[in-house]
Write a protein that holds these residues in place. Sequence first.
Motif, PDB file in Angstrom:
ATOM      1  N   LYS A 164       0.825  -1.210   0.000  1.00 41.05           N
ATOM      2  CA  LYS A 164       0.000   0.000   0.000  1.00 41.05           C
ATOM      3  C   LYS A 164       0.865   1.269   0.000  1.00 41.05           C
ATOM      4  O   LYS A 164       0.474   2.291  -0.556  1.00 41.05           O
ATOM      5  N   ALA A 165       2.037   1.213   0.628  1.00 41.28           N
ATOM      6  CA  ALA A 165       2.954   2.352   0.602  1.00 41.28           C
ATOM      7  C   ALA A 165       3.395   2.636  -0.835  1.00 41.28           C
ATOM      8  O   ALA A 165       3.604   3.787  -1.222  1.00 41.28           O
ATOM      9  N   VAL A 166       3.492   1.573  -1.638  1.00 34.80           N
ATOM     10  CA  VAL A 166       3.864   1.729  -3.038  1.00 34.80           C
ATOM     11  C   VAL A 166       2.661   2.156  -3.869  1.00 34.80           C
ATOM     12  O   VAL A 166       2.716   3.145  -4.595  1.00 34.80           O
ATOM     13  N   THR A 167       1.551   1.412  -3.751  1.00 31.48           N
ATOM     14  CA  THR A 167       0.435   1.595  -4.682  1.00 31.48           C
ATOM     15  C   THR A 167      -0.545   2.692  -4.293  1.00 31.48           C
ATOM     16  O   THR A 167      -1.141   3.317  -5.163  1.00 31.48           O
ATOM     17  N   ASN A 168      -0.753   2.936  -3.014  1.00 29.88           N
ATOM     18  CA  ASN A 168      -1.694   3.978  -2.583  1.00 29.88           C
ATOM     19  C   ASN A 168      -1.001   5.303  -2.330  1.00 29.88           C
ATOM     20  O   ASN A 168      -1.416   6.334  -2.810  1.00 29.88           O
ATOM     21  N   CYS A 169       0.044   5.255  -1.516  1.00 27.34           N
ATOM     22  CA  CYS A 169       0.730   6.473  -1.107  1.00 27.34           C
ATOM     23  C   CYS A 169       1.784   6.900  -2.131  1.00 27.34           C
ATOM     24  O   CYS A 169       1.850   8.062  -2.502  1.00 27.34           O
ATOM     25  N   GLY A 170       2.604   5.967  -2.541  1.00 30.47           N
ATOM     26  CA  GLY A 170       3.666   6.276  -3.485  1.00 30.47           C
ATOM     27  C   GLY A 170       4.932   6.812  -2.835  1.00 30.47           C
ATOM     28  O   GLY A 170       5.835   7.266  -3.527  1.00 30.47           O
ATOM     29  N   CYS A 171       5.007   6.758  -1.510  1.00 29.94           N
ATOM     30  CA  CYS A 171       6.201   7.261  -0.827  1.00 29.94           C
ATOM     31  C   CYS A 171       7.428   6.398  -1.127  1.00 29.94           C
ATOM     32  O   CYS A 171       8.558   6.885  -1.066  1.00 29.94           O
ATOM     33  N   ILE A 172       7.196   5.137  -1.451  1.00 30.33           N
ATOM     34  CA  ILE A 172       8.284   4.272  -1.895  1.00 30.33           C
ATOM     35  C   ILE A 172       7.892   3.656  -3.229  1.00 30.33           C
ATOM     36  O   ILE A 172       6.709   3.555  -3.565  1.00 30.33           O
ATOM     37  N   GLY A 173       8.883   3.270  -3.966  1.00 34.49           N
ATOM     38  CA  GLY A 173       8.661   2.603  -5.237  1.00 34.49           C
ATOM     39  C   GLY A 173       9.548   1.379  -5.318  1.00 34.49           C
ATOM     40  O   GLY A 173      10.571   1.284  -4.640  1.00 34.49           O
ATOM     41  N   ILE A 174       9.131   0.468  -6.149  1.00 32.37           N
ATOM     42  CA  ILE A 174       9.920  -0.735  -6.371  1.00 32.37           C
ATOM     43  C   ILE A 174      10.340  -0.737  -7.833  1.00 32.37           C
ATOM     44  O   ILE A 174       9.501  -0.676  -8.736  1.00 32.37           O
ATOM     45  N   ASN A 175      11.621  -0.752  -8.030  1.00 35.06           N
ATOM     46  CA  ASN A 175      12.184  -0.756  -9.365  1.00 35.06           C
ATOM     47  C   ASN A 175      13.007  -2.028  -9.502  1.00 35.06           C
ATOM     48  O   ASN A 175      14.229  -2.001  -9.382  1.00 35.06           O
ATOM     49  N   ALA A 176      12.315  -3.126  -9.731  1.00 36.27           N
ATOM     50  CA  ALA A 176      12.982  -4.435  -9.749  1.00 36.27           C
ATOM     51  C   ALA A 176      13.458  -4.783 -11.145  1.00 36.27           C
ATOM     52  O   ALA A 176      12.748  -4.587 -12.125  1.00 36.27           O
ATOM     53  N   GLU A 177      14.653  -5.286 -11.167  1.00 38.39           N
ATOM     54  CA  GLU A 177      15.240  -5.771 -12.404  1.00 38.39           C
ATOM     55  C   GLU A 177      16.279  -6.819 -12.034  1.00 38.39           C
ATOM     56  O   GLU A 177      16.589  -7.010 -10.859  1.00 38.39           O
ATOM     57  N   LYS A 178      16.792  -7.460 -13.044  1.00 40.28           N
ATOM     58  CA  LYS A 178      17.795  -8.493 -12.798  1.00 40.28           C
ATOM     59  C   LYS A 178      18.994  -7.883 -12.069  1.00 40.28           C
ATOM     60  O   LYS A 178      19.436  -6.791 -12.400  1.00 40.28           O
ATOM     61  N   GLN A 179      19.477  -8.592 -11.064  1.00 41.27           N
ATOM     62  CA  GLN A 179      20.676  -8.140 -10.369  1.00 41.27           C
ATOM     63  C   GLN A 179      21.847  -8.173 -11.351  1.00 41.27           C
ATOM     64  O   GLN A 179      21.921  -9.071 -12.197  1.00 41.27           O
ATOM     65  N   PRO A 180      22.732  -7.214 -11.233  1.00 40.15           N
ATOM     66  CA  PRO A 180      23.872  -7.206 -12.160  1.00 40.15           C
ATOM     67  C   PRO A 180      24.790  -8.399 -11.900  1.00 40.15           C
ATOM     68  O   PRO A 180      24.881  -8.897 -10.776  1.00 40.15           O
ATOM     69  N   THR A 181      25.402  -8.866 -12.956  1.00 38.51           N
ATOM     70  CA  THR A 181      26.395  -9.912 -12.769  1.00 38.51           C
ATOM     71  C   THR A 181      27.592  -9.285 -12.085  1.00 38.51           C
ATOM     72  O   THR A 181      27.902  -8.112 -12.311  1.00 38.51           O
ATOM     73  N   TYR A 182      28.202 -10.032 -11.243  1.00 37.88           N
ATOM     74  CA  TYR A 182      29.304  -9.463 -10.480  1.00 37.88           C
ATOM     75  C   TYR A 182      30.638  -9.977 -11.003  1.00 37.88           C
ATOM     76  O   TYR A 182      30.737 -11.069 -11.556  1.00 37.88           O
ATOM     77  N   ASP A 183      31.604  -9.150 -10.820  1.00 33.98           N
ATOM     78  CA  ASP A 183      32.965  -9.469 -11.230  1.00 33.98           C
ATOM     79  C   ASP A 183      33.517 -10.534 -10.299  1.00 33.98           C
ATOM     80  O   ASP A 183      33.488 -10.382  -9.078  1.00 33.98           O
ATOM     81  N   ILE A 184      34.014 -11.599 -10.859  1.00 34.33           N
ATOM     82  CA  ILE A 184      34.538 -12.713 -10.066  1.00 34.33           C
ATOM     83  C   ILE A 184      35.724 -12.275  -9.202  1.00 34.33           C
ATOM     84  O   ILE A 184      36.026 -12.899  -8.192  1.00 34.33           O
ATOM     85  N   ASP A 185      36.362 -11.192  -9.580  1.00 37.41           N
ATOM     86  CA  ASP A 185      37.522 -10.712  -8.832  1.00 37.41           C
ATOM     87  C   ASP A 185      37.140  -9.821  -7.653  1.00 37.41           C
ATOM     88  O   ASP A 185      38.006  -9.428  -6.879  1.00 37.41           O
ATOM     89  N   LEU A 186      35.838  -9.499  -7.533  1.00 41.79           N
ATOM     90  CA  LEU A 186      35.400  -8.653  -6.414  1.00 41.79           C
ATOM     91  C   LEU A 186      35.520  -9.411  -5.100  1.00 41.79           C
ATOM     92  O   LEU A 186      35.221 -10.606  -5.031  1.00 41.79           O
ATOM     93  N   SER A 187      35.902  -8.699  -4.077  1.00 41.07           N
ATOM     94  CA  SER A 187      35.925  -9.310  -2.748  1.00 41.07           C
ATOM     95  C   SER A 187      34.492  -9.448  -2.241  1.00 41.07           C
ATOM     96  O   SER A 187      33.592  -8.736  -2.691  1.00 41.07           O
ATOM     97  N   ILE A 188      34.278 -10.342  -1.305  1.00 41.64           N
ATOM     98  CA  ILE A 188      32.941 -10.557  -0.734  1.00 41.64           C
ATOM     99  C   ILE A 188      32.425  -9.274  -0.082  1.00 41.64           C
ATOM    100  O   ILE A 188      31.232  -8.991  -0.114  1.00 41.64           O
ATOM    101  N   GLU A 189      33.324  -8.479   0.486  1.00 43.57           N
ATOM    102  CA  GLU A 189      32.927  -7.227   1.132  1.00 43.57           C
ATOM    103  C   GLU A 189      32.384  -6.224   0.115  1.00 43.57           C
ATOM    104  O   GLU A 189      31.467  -5.470   0.399  1.00 43.57           O
ATOM    105  N   ASN A 190      32.955  -6.208  -1.099  1.00 41.33           N
ATOM    106  CA  ASN A 190      32.522  -5.261  -2.131  1.00 41.33           C
ATOM    107  C   ASN A 190      31.348  -5.778  -2.951  1.00 41.33           C
ATOM    108  O   ASN A 190      30.727  -5.012  -3.683  1.00 41.33           O
ATOM    109  N   LEU A 191      31.054  -7.052  -2.837  1.00 41.22           N
ATOM    110  CA  LEU A 191      29.978  -7.638  -3.626  1.00 41.22           C
ATOM    111  C   LEU A 191      28.625  -7.014  -3.295  1.00 41.22           C
ATOM    112  O   LEU A 191      27.838  -6.728  -4.192  1.00 41.22           O
ATOM    113  N   THR A 192      28.341  -6.790  -2.013  1.00 43.36           N
ATOM    114  CA  THR A 192      27.037  -6.233  -1.640  1.00 43.36           C
ATOM    115  C   THR A 192      26.839  -4.825  -2.186  1.00 43.36           C
ATOM    116  O   THR A 192      25.704  -4.404  -2.391  1.00 43.36           O
TER     117      THR A 192
END
Length: 132
Positions: free
Chosen positions: A43-71
């Motif tokens: 309802k916050a999305v559809t009635n109020c609009g104070c938040i929105g959801i912009n869902a799409e495929k998560q980007p592929t991550y670089d295999i060389d990224l550390s676990i700390e930088n992955l998030t």
Amino acid sequence: MKDIIFDDFQNSVDDSLFRHRSILDIMSKYSESTARVNRAITKAVTNCGCIGINAEKQPTYDIDLSIENLTDTLNDHLDGQLCDNCREVVEKEIGNSLFYLTSLCNLLDVNLYDVLIKEYDKINTLGKYTFR
């Protein structure tokens, strides 16, 4: 000190639960309350609009990224922030859900604080390697 607050909350929940003392009642009320949290956010999305959801495929991550930088490369798909009114409704529904979760703990003789501590220890021990 914190365990006293949890224990007091758990005891207060037990004292105030009258109508839904059956495991079936508590499980169904807990399920209903989590659905109401989802509905309040929707309802916050559809009635109020104070938040929105912009869902799409998560980007592929670089295999060389550390676990700390992955998030940092992952998206939460959330735009905006809850307005005061929607925040109040979401907090109320999360509170109801917490009430029934605590009721479930009480009925099964599970200490909510112990569950929290075990989960906290697991997260701190495994860190980002819990992969949830």
